[in-house]
Design an enzyme around this catalytic site. Structure first.
Site, PDB file in Angstrom:
ATOM      1  N   VAL A  94      79.170  38.774  97.497  1.00 21.18           N
ATOM      2  CA  VAL A  94      79.090  39.227  96.108  1.00 21.18           C
ATOM      3  C   VAL A  94      79.577  40.669  96.082  1.00 21.18           C
ATOM      4  CG1 VAL A  94      77.582  39.687  94.142  1.00 21.18           C
ATOM      5  CG2 VAL A  94      77.159  37.685  95.596  1.00 21.18           C
ATOM      6  N   HIS A  98      75.079  45.809  97.779  1.00 20.34           N
ATOM      7  CA  HIS A  98      73.685  45.408  97.950  1.00 20.34           C
ATOM      8  C   HIS A  98      73.254  45.580  99.394  1.00 20.34           C
ATOM      9  CE1 HIS A  98      76.171  41.775  98.441  1.00 20.34           C
ATOM     10  NE2 HIS A  98      75.220  41.278  99.224  1.00 20.34           N
TER      11      HIS A  98
END
Length: 112
Positions: A94, A98
């Site tokens: 993604v 993160h």
């Protein structure tokens, strides 16, 4: 970014299983966990990869959230692992920065 999965979580369009948040970061349980505890810590601001992170204050917010979450989830004493994947060869899937917080079992090395 209207097509970014994590931005949709930040905006409330998608409801993640939130474990922590403040003005700068959102942390939620991963839907495909790789450990008994697998939390993703993201900046609320869209930043695609670690390569684009230029704000030291935001970096501090991301990494400062990890021990708070670890303590909240009972991981502090035994330990946990933080992982940041960057781009395709780093395993990033993604493209919204993160940090993976993994715990609840003994981690091995090398990781993969």
């Amino acid at each position: 970014m209207s097509t970014c999965l994590f931005c949709k979580m930040v905006s409330g369009e998608i409801q993640p299983d939130i474990v922590y948040q403040n003005d700068f970061v959102l942390a939620f349980n991963d839907i495909n966990p790789k450990a008994p505890v697998h939390v993703l810590i993201i900046p609320k601001q869209h930043i695609e990869t670690l390569n684009e992170l230029t704000d030291a204050g935001l970096a501090g917010q991301l990494f400062s959230a990890a021990p708070i979450i670890a303590k909240q989830l009972g991981l502090s004493e035994n330990g946990y692992r933080l992982v940041v994947n960057c781009n395709k060869h780093g395993g990033q899937e993604v493209y919204h920065l993160h940090i993976h917080l993994l715990g609840g079992r003994q981690m091995t090395w090398p990781p993969g």
